[in-house]
Scaffold this active site. Structure first.
Site, PDB file in Angstrom:
ATOM      1  N   TYR A 101     -24.816 -15.526  19.608  1.00  0.00           N
ATOM      2  CA  TYR A 101     -26.270 -15.323  19.623  1.00  0.00           C
ATOM      3  C   TYR A 101     -26.655 -14.659  20.946  1.00  0.00           C
ATOM      4  CZ  TYR A 101     -31.238 -16.391  20.055  1.00  0.00           C
ATOM      5  OH  TYR A 101     -32.583 -16.284  20.232  1.00  0.00           O
ATOM      6  N   GLU A 189     -33.563  -9.922  19.341  1.00  0.00           N
ATOM      7  CA  GLU A 189     -32.622 -11.012  19.067  1.00  0.00           C
ATOM      8  C   GLU A 189     -31.502 -10.525  18.156  1.00  0.00           C
ATOM      9  OE1 GLU A 189     -33.771 -15.405  17.929  1.00  0.00           O
ATOM     10  OE2 GLU A 189     -33.361 -14.292  16.090  1.00  0.00           O
TER      11      GLU A 189
END
Ligand code: GDP
Ligand code: MN
Length: 385
Positions: A101, A189
């Site tokens: 992530y 993101e």
């Protein structure tokens, strides 16, 4: 403004962030054509502005035209938590060794940018933050200094990414930060950022939220406006230049000033109601603006009552009251309206409203009283005529 995954990936690609080749499809035939062009195996991905598509069945691997056809037919038109799938992104499938992530966002409290990296990617990051907050490495970046490659490496090491992924991840983080700043985003993101078995790192998903305030220096964002998903109310409000956000409650709100509009939402909540919208009509509240605001609220089938909350400053209370009265002559409103006017020339304003008072139009001296009455009316009113 939130971008779809495919737009986010195209945005990433402009900053050199590696993404898989792919193409957009709006029909099953187009999906097959894109798959043939991209080469099998492919992933068929629902394009909706909400995460968790994988779990909802909106992401499927396909190794043949027949499989693409099956999955594309199932996914197009699918409802993913209230979002209907109108478009697919077909991309070359990746082999995955590990999922990570990475993101940059604005930490307003710290007045800095915040970079976050985790070796636990591919799952809901909020869940990771709850269960295992230590698994997310965080770094505040001073916007003046920017992110150095040394910072990026620290972040990657702190997150404990696999050794063979580190160089690639540092490179991507550096570019992601550039995309965040130069691309005028509020959020970038990548979840998951993947390491392939042959040691390459690339972005498998993309979430990009652009800062609307920077639109003036990005004429190319026009393309994103064209595919933007707005509900009818928001579309109308945008066309009238109003600061409007659609919500799901039953009390329509009109206030002058963003702060007052937010307080009005809070007070409505406090007295047990729920707002149908946020609407700030700004400093001047002439009949035109008021009529536009009422028209937008009128298109919302959930509205049962309308609360107009005005604090007269430079705009005087009597002007506002006259504006409301004239607006009501122009727009046919079906819901009861409660008005609170205070501030400069409030007395004069209230006198004007009093002269026009009816069962539909009432005025209350305080914000709390007005909110109570609006909520009571909303609860009492059944299905609107
Ligand atoms: P989200 O569920 O909306 O966040 O959609 P993502 O694009 O993040 O995909 C969800 C999951 O699908 C990923 O975490 C992967 O596990 C899987 N996935 C997506 N693309 C691929 C791919 O190219 N190959 C493989 N094997 N899995 C994929
Ligand atoms: Mn994802």
């Amino acid at each position: 403004m939130d971008l779809f995954e495919y737009q986010g990936k195209q945005y990433f690609a402009r900053f050199g962030i590696p993404v898989s080749p792919g193409g957009v499809a709006e029909t099953v035939d187009e999906a097959v054509a894109q798959a043939e062009r991209v080469g099998y195996p492919v992933v068929v991905k629902a394009q909706v502005l909400i995460g968790g598509r994988g779990k909802a069945g909106g992401i499927k691997l396909a190794d043949s035209a027949a499989a693409v056809r099956t999955h594309a037919s199932a996914i197009l038109g699918m409802d993913i938590r209230g979002h209907t799938v109108q478009r697919l992104w077909i991309e070359r499938a990746s082999d995955i060794a590990h999922e990570y992530y990475a993101s940059f966002t604005l930490d307003r409290g710290a007045r800095k940018h915040l970079g976050m990296v985790s070796a636990r990617g591919g799952v809901d990051i909020e869940q990771v933050a709850d269960e295992d907050p230590g698994a997310i490495a965080r770094l505040h970046v001073d916007p003046v200094d920017g992110l150095s490659p040394v910072n990026a490496r620290e972040l990657v090491e702190q997150a404990g990414l696999d050794l063979e992924a580190r160089d690639g991840a540092v490179d991507i983080l550096t570019k992601l930060y550039q995309c965040f700043v130069e691309g005028d985003a509020d959020l970038v993101e990548i979840n998951p950022l993947v390491l392939t078995p042959d040691g390459r790192v690339h972005a498998l998903d993309a979430k990009v939220s652009l800062d609307n305030n920077a639109e003036f220096r990005h004429p190319e964002w026009q393309d994103y406006r064209a595919t933007e998903v707005l509900d009818e109310r928001e579309r109308l409000a945008r066309s009238k230049g109003l600061q409007y956000i659609g919500l799901t409650g039953s009390v329509g709100i009109i206030a002058n000033g963003a702060g007052l509009a937010m307080s009005t939402l809070d007070v409505v909540n406090q007295v047990g109601g729920s707002a149908a919208n946020f609407l700030d009509i700004g400093g001047g509240a002439d009949a035109n603006v008021m009529a536009n605001a009422l028209e937008v609220i009128n298109t919302d089938p959930n509205v049962r009552s309308i609360l107009i909350n005005i604090f007269g400053g430079i705009t005087r209370g009597d002007e506002v009251a006259n504006g409301i009265v004239r607006a009501l002559e122009r727009v046919h409103i079906t819901s009861p309206i409660v008005i609170r006017i205070d501030g400069t020339n409030a007395e004069e304003g209230r006198a004007i409203l009093k002269a026009h008072a009816s069962e539909q139009l009432t005025s209350q001296p305080t914000m709390l009283d007005a909110a109570r009455m609006a909520v009571q009316l909303a609860n009492a009113t059944g299905v609107r005529a």
